[in-house]
Scaffold this motif. Structure first.
Motif, mmCIF file in Angstrom:
data_model
loop_
_atom_site.group_PDB
_atom_site.id
_atom_site.type_symbol
_atom_site.label_atom_id
_atom_site.label_comp_id
_atom_site.label_asym_id
_atom_site.label_seq_id
_atom_site.Cartn_x
_atom_site.Cartn_y
_atom_site.Cartn_z
ATOM 1 N N PHE A 105 0.841 -1.204 0.000
ATOM 2 C CA PHE A 105 0.000 0.000 0.000
ATOM 3 C C PHE A 105 0.874 1.252 0.000
ATOM 4 O O PHE A 105 0.687 2.165 -0.816
ATOM 5 N N GLY A 134 -6.279 -3.373 -1.870
ATOM 6 C CA GLY A 134 -7.124 -2.999 -0.743
ATOM 7 C C GLY A 134 -8.218 -4.015 -0.500
ATOM 8 O O GLY A 134 -8.521 -4.381 0.643
ATOM 9 N N ARG A 149 -14.867 -1.250 3.531
ATOM 10 C CA ARG A 149 -13.946 -0.962 2.427
ATOM 11 C C ARG A 149 -14.715 -0.600 1.152
ATOM 12 O O ARG A 149 -14.365 0.364 0.457
ATOM 13 N N TRP A 190 -8.889 0.720 1.118
ATOM 14 C CA TRP A 190 -7.890 0.323 2.107
ATOM 15 C C TRP A 190 -8.291 0.734 3.523
ATOM 16 O O TRP A 190 -8.193 -0.062 4.464
ATOM 17 N N TRP A 241 -2.972 4.611 7.728
ATOM 18 C CA TRP A 241 -3.017 3.144 7.793
ATOM 19 C C TRP A 241 -2.202 2.640 8.982
ATOM 20 O O TRP A 241 -2.624 1.706 9.677
#
Length: 252
Positions: A105, A134, A149, A190, A241
């Motif tokens: 990612f 993702g 998501r 993601w 993230w």
């Protein structure tokens, strides 16, 4: 054993970063990154083993090609270092397969950020790969869940698509690149839908800071100045993230 994962992430990141740097340098000028052996961007001379060690080769050669003596694009060094950092941090936050996916990612975001910053270009191939990974992450048990998501992907894309469409209708000209909604949609796949407002807010703050620094340095900033929104979103998304991963799956 977990202590070794960040080290492995740094090493892998440096290696991956070398390839990513090649993409950033060659794709915009229409050159393939998969055909042929590695070569100097200036004289096209094939590089030897000593020239291909990430980071170390750059300093050994003092930032210059051993054959023609011209300066090696500093993007190679910068991207290799950033990719190494991304790999190390991702596998520190989530040792194992989840951390490797998180590193992917980050590496994709790094490449997109560099391309958008330099060329105002967000290639669909990379954005769609970001979106696909993702979705794949949810099958490895990583939060958020698949429904969050999918909603994040839809909300991310539609929010910026409608902003761009409205601006074009009101002002009669483009105000937002076509790749930006796709990128935010991929980021939503993601991070999930709760993170979308935070990505937009932080990207705006990064953009304002960037514009302010440019102005302080004497650069011109006007109403029609193009700013790389995709880069700002990419810079914001990976740290989110990390926070999301280390706090149990959700930022908010």
């Amino acid at each position: 054993m977990d202590a070794y994962y960040p080290i492995a992430g740094v090493v892998l990141g440096l290696i991956i970063g070398s390839f990513l740097a090649t993409i950033v340098v060659r794709w915009p000028v229409g050159e393939s990154v998969l055909k042929g052996r590695s070569r100097c961007d200036h004289c096209k001379q094939t590089l030897g083993a000593l020239d291909l060690v990430p980071v170390i080769s750059y300093f050994l050669r003092r930032g210059k090609c051993a054959h023609c003596g011209k300066a090696i694009d500093s993007d190679h060094l910068k991207i290799e270092l950033c990719a190494g950092l991304i790999g190390g941090v991702a596998l520190f936050a989530e040792p194992g397969a989840g951390g490797l996916l998180g590193a992917i990612f980050g590496w994709l975001l790094l490449t997109l950020a560099a391309l958008d910053a330099q060329h105002h270009w967000l290639p669909d191939r990379l954005t769609f790969l970001l979106a696909a990974t993702g979705l794949a992450a949810s099958y490895f048990g990583l939060e958020p869940n698949i429904m969050d998501r999918l909603i994040g992907g839809g909300v991310g894309f539609l929010s910026l698509f409608l902003v761009g469409w409205s601006y074009r209708r009101l002002r009669g000209r483009e105000g937002l690149g076509g790749g930006d909604p796709k990128l935010l949609g991929a980021i939503g796949l993601w991070l999930g839908w709760p993170a979308i407002p935070l990505v937009i807010l932080l990207a705006a703050l990064v953009g304002l800071t960037s514009a302010g620094v440019t102005r302080l340095r004497g650069g011109a900033i006007a109403s029609d100045t193009s700013l790389p929104l995709g880069s700002f979103m990419a810079i914001t998304a990976f740290p989110l993230w990390i926070i999301q991963t280390m706090t149990g799956g959700y930022i908010l």
